[in-house]
Design a protein around this motif. Structure first.
Motif, short mmCIF file in Angstrom:
data_model
loop_
_atom_site.label_atom_id
_atom_site.label_comp_id
_atom_site.label_asym_id
_atom_site.label_seq_id
_atom_site.Cartn_x
_atom_site.Cartn_y
_atom_site.Cartn_z
N THR A 64 -4.90 -0.27 -2.64
CA THR A 64 -5.45 -1.57 -3.06
C THR A 64 -6.97 -1.62 -3.04
O THR A 64 -7.55 -2.70 -3.22
CB THR A 64 -4.91 -2.69 -2.16
OG1 THR A 64 -5.28 -2.42 -0.79
CG2 THR A 64 -3.39 -2.80 -2.26
N GLY A 65 -7.63 -0.46 -2.84
CA GLY A 65 -9.08 -0.46 -2.79
C GLY A 65 -9.58 -0.39 -1.35
O GLY A 65 -8.83 -0.64 -0.40
N GLU A 66 -10.87 -0.08 -1.21
CA GLU A 66 -11.46 0.04 0.12
C GLU A 66 -12.85 -0.59 0.15
O GLU A 66 -13.46 -0.85 -0.88
CB GLU A 66 -11.56 1.51 0.54
CG GLU A 66 -10.21 2.21 0.70
CD GLU A 66 -10.34 3.66 1.13
OE1 GLU A 66 -11.46 4.04 1.57
OE2 GLU A 66 -9.36 4.40 1.03
N GLY A 108 -1.23 6.03 -7.66
CA GLY A 108 -0.88 4.69 -8.09
C GLY A 108 0.18 4.02 -7.24
O GLY A 108 0.97 3.21 -7.73
N ASP A 109 0.20 4.34 -5.96
CA ASP A 109 1.12 3.68 -5.04
C ASP A 109 0.75 2.20 -4.90
O ASP A 109 -0.43 1.83 -4.97
CB ASP A 109 1.05 4.37 -3.67
CG ASP A 109 2.16 3.93 -2.74
OD1 ASP A 109 2.20 2.75 -2.36
OD2 ASP A 109 3.00 4.78 -2.39
N ASN A 133 -1.75 -1.90 -8.17
CA ASN A 133 -0.88 -0.93 -8.81
C ASN A 133 0.53 -1.47 -8.89
O ASN A 133 1.07 -1.98 -7.90
CB ASN A 133 -0.90 0.39 -8.03
CG ASN A 133 -2.20 1.15 -8.23
OD1 ASN A 133 -2.52 1.54 -9.35
ND2 ASN A 133 -2.96 1.36 -7.16
N VAL A 134 1.11 -1.35 -10.09
CA VAL A 134 2.47 -1.85 -10.33
C VAL A 134 3.32 -0.67 -10.77
O VAL A 134 3.46 -0.38 -11.97
CB VAL A 134 2.48 -2.96 -11.39
CG1 VAL A 134 3.88 -3.57 -11.51
CG2 VAL A 134 1.44 -4.03 -11.07
N PRO A 135 3.90 0.08 -9.83
CA PRO A 135 4.75 1.22 -10.19
C PRO A 135 6.07 0.74 -10.77
O PRO A 135 6.70 -0.19 -10.24
CB PRO A 135 4.95 1.94 -8.86
CG PRO A 135 4.72 0.91 -7.80
CD PRO A 135 3.76 -0.08 -8.37
N GLY A 147 -8.48 7.62 -13.06
CA GLY A 147 -9.91 7.83 -13.20
C GLY A 147 -10.71 6.55 -13.12
O GLY A 147 -11.79 6.50 -12.50
N VAL A 148 -10.20 5.48 -13.73
CA VAL A 148 -10.89 4.19 -13.70
C VAL A 148 -10.79 3.57 -12.32
O VAL A 148 -11.77 3.05 -11.77
CB VAL A 148 -10.32 3.24 -14.77
CG1 VAL A 148 -11.06 1.91 -14.76
CG2 VAL A 148 -10.40 3.88 -16.15
N GLU A 149 -9.59 3.61 -11.74
CA GLU A 149 -9.42 3.06 -10.38
C GLU A 149 -10.35 3.74 -9.39
O GLU A 149 -11.02 3.08 -8.59
CB GLU A 149 -7.97 3.22 -9.94
CG GLU A 149 -7.72 2.69 -8.52
CD GLU A 149 -6.31 2.95 -8.04
OE1 GLU A 149 -5.41 2.14 -8.37
OE2 GLU A 149 -6.10 3.98 -7.35
#
Length: 405
Positions: free
Chosen positions: A231-233, A226-227, A242-244, A198-200
């Motif tokens: 990395t954002g757009e 969360g892959d 994201n650190v899976p 939700g925050v991402e």
């Protein structure tokens, strides 16, 4: 941590009295248990303790749609059949739902007024007579504290127009929006076992917020996002990290990974404020070394999050409060209203084990034996008992809340 950090702590006993329903993993009662450990260890005497205000609908609508906020305000167990309801089984409608949202969100975002200053806190006459900021993000913005703690917050799955993953209002997004009024860059760190989707999602297209989430990842594990490749757009490209993680990562490996990534992020991004979501469903035992970072010049907002084994959540957040206060806590838990939950060894720290628990914790005993109607009625009565004294050392914060267990 830096020396002489000024810490504000937010808690309202009402937030622990709500009941999500039979066999639901979310037990807000864990917040009462956490608070009583804080009191038992005397940590409240080293902080400024506040009761948060209840966030107004207009404050919640700074991120959420006005229609969605109005829906949450009006829906009740008795009227839910009158509304189009897409909350889902994981986000049930229960008594005092909107008040619950107002309390935990209010503790994170703030209100322009000084609220109940409690025992063990000294206030000058000039401070007490001024109209000041009292809740977490706004108190930080006005430089009234360096670190703000709201264990009731951290509900990171809620979306702009929808509830998700036990989360109805995204207090973290609201708190970050408040911090952005004063700080050009805010760093959000999420160590909950579930991805902070939700925050991402809220800040996916901006470079003013960098989100870093450490979480278990997989198609069959909620929320399925969360892959590492996400990395954002647009302006936010490369500002989502994201650190899976795989099942069974141990404390040492997690700490090394956390320190390596976050120290580089802080060094490069230079945030003016850091928001740390400490979901207690991600780690086992003593893994608090991750706080030993150099964050000189940045203020810190710390919230709760996931965690479905109540006694371990209380242990975790009490320990983390101690870390933030640079106070080492004895392993033997002092006597308190919830001491029986920590039997048989009554220890604060637990042996290390698998860090990632099942997606849902189902208790080995029946937590819902009592008649729900009787429990709700008792909670309603509890709200009118010693409202001004609930934080005093030795106070019994709604003893009947043990009904939830």
């Amino acid at each position: 941590m830096r020396s002489k950090d000024k810490i504000s702590y937010f808690y309202d006993g009402d937030v622990g009295s709500v009941y999500f329903g039979p066999n639901h993993p979310m037990k807000p009662h864990r917040l009462c248990m956490t608070h009583h450990l804080v009191l038992a260890y005397g940590l409240h005497s080293k902080m400024e303790v506040y009761r948060p205000h209840k966030a107004y609908p207009v404050e919640l609508a700074q991120f959420h749609s006005a229609d969605y906020v109005e829906f949450l305000n009006r829906i009740t167990p008795d009227t839910q059949n009158l509304f189009p309801n897409n909350l889902g089984e994981d986000c049930p409608v229960f008594d005092n739902l909107f008040e619950f949202c107002q309390i935990y969100a209010g503790g994170t975002i703030g209100k322009i007024s000084l609220v109940n200053m409690l025992v063990h806190v000294e206030v000058s006459n000039s401070l007490a007579n001024k109209d000041l900021v009292a809740d977490a993000a706004r108190r930080l913005n006005n430089k009234l504290c360096d670190i703000a703690i709201n264990w009731a917050g951290g509900l990171h799955h809620a979306k702009k127009c929808a509830a998700s993953g036990f989360c109805y209002i995204n207090d973290l997004v609201l708190g970050i929006l408040e911090l952005l009024k004063y700080h050009p860059r805010v760093l959000y760190i999420d160590i909950d076992v579930h991805h902070g989707d939700g925050v991402e999602e809220a800040f996916y297209f901006t470079d003013r917020v960098m989100t870093v989430s450490f979480h278990k990842y997989g198609d069959k594990f909620f929320p399925g996002t969360g892959d590492m490749k996400d990395t954002g757009e647009r302006d936010g490209r490369f500002y989502s990290i994201n650190v899976p993680l795989k099942d069974g990562i141990d404390d040492g490996s997690f700490t090394r990974l956390f320190k390596t990534i976050i120290s580089k992020v802080v060094e490069t991004y230079l945030p003016g404020a850091i928001v740390l979501q400490c979901g207690a469903d991600s780690l086992a035992g003593d893994r608090l070394g991750c706080f030993n970072l150099s964050i000189d010049g940045a203020i810190l907002l710390v919230t709760g999050g996931g965690g479905y084994t109540k006694e371990n959540v209380a242990r975790c957040w009490a320990l983390e409060t101690g870390v933030l206060l640079d106070t080492e806590l004895p392993n033997e838990i002092p006597d308190n209203d919830y001491i029986k939950y920590f039997a048989p060894d009554y220890s604060l720290k637990l042996p290390g084990g698998h860090i990632v628990p099942p997606d849902f914790y189902i208790p080995d005993f029946d937590e819902d034996e009592q008649n729900p109607d009787e429990r709700v009625n008792q909670h309603t009565q509890d709200k009118h008992i010693q409202r001004d004294d609930e934080y005093y050392e030795g106070d019994h914060d709604n003893d009947n809340h043990t009904d939830d267990a």
